[in-house]
Motif scaffolding. Structure first.
Motif, PDB file in Angstrom:
ATOM      1  N   GLU A 224       0.839  -1.194   0.000  1.00 29.93           N
ATOM      2  CA  GLU A 224       0.000   0.000   0.000  1.00 29.93           C
ATOM      3  C   GLU A 224       0.877   1.249   0.000  1.00 29.93           C
ATOM      4  N   PRO A 225       0.472   2.316  -0.712  1.00 29.54           N
ATOM      5  CA  PRO A 225       1.242   3.567  -0.666  1.00 29.54           C
ATOM      6  C   PRO A 225       1.251   4.129   0.742  1.00 29.54           C
ATOM      7  N   PRO A 226       2.300   4.856   1.115  1.00 26.73           N
ATOM      8  CA  PRO A 226       2.403   5.364   2.484  1.00 26.73           C
ATOM      9  C   PRO A 226       1.370   6.439   2.770  1.00 26.73           C
ATOM     10  N   VAL A 227       1.032   6.560   4.053  1.00 31.28           N
ATOM     11  CA  VAL A 227       0.139   7.631   4.485  1.00 31.28           C
ATOM     12  C   VAL A 227       0.882   8.956   4.389  1.00 31.28           C
ATOM     13  N   PRO A 228       0.299  10.006   3.770  1.00 30.89           N
ATOM     14  CA  PRO A 228       1.007  11.286   3.658  1.00 30.89           C
ATOM     15  C   PRO A 228       1.430  11.815   5.017  1.00 30.89           C
ATOM     16  N   ARG A 229       2.663  12.328   5.090  1.00 32.44           N
ATOM     17  CA  ARG A 229       3.203  12.902   6.315  1.00 32.44           C
ATOM     18  C   ARG A 229       3.718  14.304   6.030  1.00 32.44           C
ATOM     19  N   SER A 230       3.796  15.109   7.072  1.00 35.54           N
ATOM     20  CA  SER A 230       4.482  16.388   6.934  1.00 35.54           C
ATOM     21  C   SER A 230       5.972  16.121   6.807  1.00 35.54           C
ATOM     22  N   ARG A 233       7.630  15.163  10.182  1.00 33.28           N
ATOM     23  CA  ARG A 233       7.258  13.827  10.645  1.00 33.28           C
ATOM     24  C   ARG A 233       7.924  12.759   9.791  1.00 33.28           C
ATOM     25  N   SER A 234       8.096  13.057   8.499  1.00 32.35           N
ATOM     26  CA  SER A 234       8.768  12.106   7.618  1.00 32.35           C
ATOM     27  C   SER A 234      10.226  11.920   8.036  1.00 32.35           C
ATOM     28  N   ILE A 235      10.903  13.036   8.374  1.00 36.83           N
ATOM     29  CA  ILE A 235      12.280  12.943   8.851  1.00 36.83           C
ATOM     30  C   ILE A 235      12.336  12.121  10.134  1.00 36.83           C
ATOM     31  N   GLY A 236      11.414  12.403  11.039  1.00 36.86           N
ATOM     32  CA  GLY A 236      11.389  11.671  12.299  1.00 36.86           C
ATOM     33  C   GLY A 236      11.182  10.184  12.092  1.00 36.86           C
ATOM     34  N   ALA A 237      10.277   9.833  11.158  1.00 37.36           N
ATOM     35  CA  ALA A 237      10.031   8.416  10.880  1.00 37.36           C
ATOM     36  C   ALA A 237      11.275   7.759  10.294  1.00 37.36           C
ATOM     37  N   GLY A 238      11.947   8.455   9.371  1.00 36.97           N
ATOM     38  CA  GLY A 238      13.164   7.911   8.768  1.00 36.97           C
ATOM     39  C   GLY A 238      14.263   7.707   9.789  1.00 36.97           C
ATOM     40  N   VAL A 373      13.323   6.383   4.353  1.00 37.64           N
ATOM     41  CA  VAL A 373      14.722   6.262   4.792  1.00 37.64           C
ATOM     42  C   VAL A 373      15.674   6.817   3.739  1.00 37.64           C
ATOM     43  N   GLN A 374      15.374   6.562   2.473  1.00 33.14           N
ATOM     44  CA  GLN A 374      16.229   7.074   1.402  1.00 33.14           C
ATOM     45  C   GLN A 374      16.237   8.596   1.387  1.00 33.14           C
ATOM     46  N   GLY A 375      15.068   9.203   1.563  1.00 29.61           N
ATOM     47  CA  GLY A 375      15.013  10.662   1.614  1.00 29.61           C
ATOM     48  C   GLY A 375      15.754  11.214   2.809  1.00 29.61           C
ATOM     49  N   THR A 376      15.609  10.565   3.961  1.00 30.31           N
ATOM     50  CA  THR A 376      16.324  10.994   5.167  1.00 30.31           C
ATOM     51  C   THR A 376      17.826  10.857   4.974  1.00 30.31           C
ATOM     52  N   SER A 377      18.235   9.764   4.338  1.00 24.13           N
ATOM     53  CA  SER A 377      19.664   9.542   4.066  1.00 24.13           C
ATOM     54  C   SER A 377      20.235  10.624   3.163  1.00 24.13           C
TER      55      SER A 377
END
Length: 430
Positions: A224-230, A233-238, A373-377
């Motif tokens: 399933e595609p990911p739930v949209p995040r701010s 929050r995306s950085i925090g998840a990564g 994770v790739q975006g955070t990296s």
């Protein structure tokens, strides 16, 4: 679980799509390589001439890296929600706009506009980094590093050609008066070439990267595609995912440190050489060979990573980076031989760290978290490069290029200690 018949019914079309994806991404990397490398050989020099400050000269390339850092997360988020094609179009399109701004800034003599353009150009670098992950979306896990490395390698052609074009184009532009220099001795013709290359890259991705590899991979896996995040929050998840996975932590360390050291030495080498009277042709040759070192051997490192594991390649990359810093230590700006050898080794060490670290990072996290994770990296990698570029300009302004080499060497020594300790701990626990 897949049924026993699924490999025979899906392997062939999957291979065809993957081959087409890698081919399109490789073509784009050639185009982007020409533009990016052409600019890399003159960014710092033009900024230093317009501003009259070597510190600002270092800041120009730092703006490129900051722009890459700022664009990394939006590009990853667009990829997660809408697919790779739209995310790459966003990055390359922004870079084309930035290159156009840099062209106008050079003609008008505006340092501020040049730095704005450099920041937007950084989005092209972020898209180029994201393209290596796009090559892994449909790849066999056993050949993931190899697929990634072939897309990295494709930049070799354009990256070697680009800096050598810089001197020829500048000479022609000055002689013909097509794009006169506002101050100093360099024109905006190289940035005009960058504009064209990024526009072509945008068009190729928009028209030919079909089907979208990430969306197709999800369709086949049922993910399933990911739930949209701010963004925050995306950085925090990564970060949360990376902290939980030791392999991802080590991979991220390898990517960030390799990029920090590479940017810090590379960004000030053209300024160092120009300060000692080196010609733009010689500077272009040194930078082009450095970039060849960054990309030309990446398939070798991809195969080695798949075969022997990423940790030995990370250690080898650290040793090569240390040798590079030691080699350029104390070299004057006209010392082309040692500078060239040192910069080539700098590129090779960076390539080993990027390929092995990216493979370790991508393979170590669950599939549903990979784009985050790739975006955070990439964000962390570019922030590391930005710090390296800013520190490099300040160190050279206050002290010397040799002091910068010492700083880079110390960072690499500490990094090698971390990697070896991590590898030893992993072996002991197993």
């Amino acid at each position: 679980m897949e049924e026993p018949s699924s490999p025979t019914t899906t392997a062939a079309p999957r291979d065809r799509v993957q081959s087409r994806t890698v081919a399109v991404l490789s073509l784009v990397q050639v185009l982007v390589g020409v533009g990016t490398a052409t600019g890399a050989s003159v960014n710092s020099i033009v900024a230093a001439e317009l501003s009259g400050s070597e510190t600002v000269g270092g800041l120009a390339q730092t703006c490129v890296v900051v722009g890459s850092a700022l664009a990394a997360l939006p590009i990853a988020q667009v990829a997660a929600r809408r697919g790779r094609r739209r995310s790459l179009v966003l990055g390359y399109g922004a870079a084309a706009l930035g290159a156009l701004a840099a062209t106008l800034a050079t003609v008008a003599g505006s340092t501020a506009l040049l730095l704005v353009g450099m920041t937007l150009i950084g989005a092209g670098g972020a898209a180029g980094l994201a393209a290596r992950f796009a090559a892994t979306d449909l790849a066999d896990p056993a050949h993931r590093a190899r697929a990634l490395s072939f897309v990295v390698w494709a930049a070799t052609v354009g990256s070697v050609l680009g800096p050598n074009l810089a001197g020829l184009l500048d000479t022609w532009a000055l002689a013909s008066g097509v794009l006169p220099a506002a101050r100093g001795t360099h024109t905006g013709v190289t940035f005009a070439l960058m504009t064209l290359m990024f526009l072509l890259a945008t068009a190729v991705v928009a028209l030919l990267l079909r089907p979208d590899p990430l969306l197709l991979a999800r369709e086949r896996s049922g993910e399933e595609p990911p739930v949209p995040r701010s963004p925050w929050r995306s950085i925090g998840a990564g970060v949360s995912v990376i902290r939980r996975v030791p392999a991802a932590r080590l991979g991220l360390t390898g990517v960030v440190v390799s990029h920090f050291v590479m940017v810090s030495l590379m960004v000030m080498t053209p300024v160092h050489m120009n300060h000692h009277g080196a010609s733009l042709q010689l500077i272009g040759l040194v930078i082009s060979l450095h970039i060849a070192g960054m990309f030309a051997l990446s398939p070798v490192f991809g195969i080695a990573t798949d075969r022997f594991g990423p940790v030995p390649v990370l250690i080898g990359g650290g040793v090569v980076l240390a040798a590079s810093a030691a080699l350029v230590l104390g070299v004057p700006g006209h010392g082309g031989g040692r500078l060239t050898a040192g910069l080539v080794l700098l590129g090779v060490g960076w390539s080993m760290g990027l390929v092995a670290g990216s493979s370790l990072l991508t393979g170590g996290v669950p599939a549903e978290h990979r784009t985050t994770v790739q975006g955070t990296s990439d964000l962390a990698m570019n922030l590391g490069g930005a710090v390296g570029g800013a520190a490099a300009g300040a160190v050279v302004a206050v002290s010397s290029y040799g002091a910068l080499a010492v700083l880079a060497l110390l960072v690499v020594i500490v990094y090698l200690g971390v990697v070896v300790r991590s590898a030893w701990a992993g072996r002991s626990s197993s």
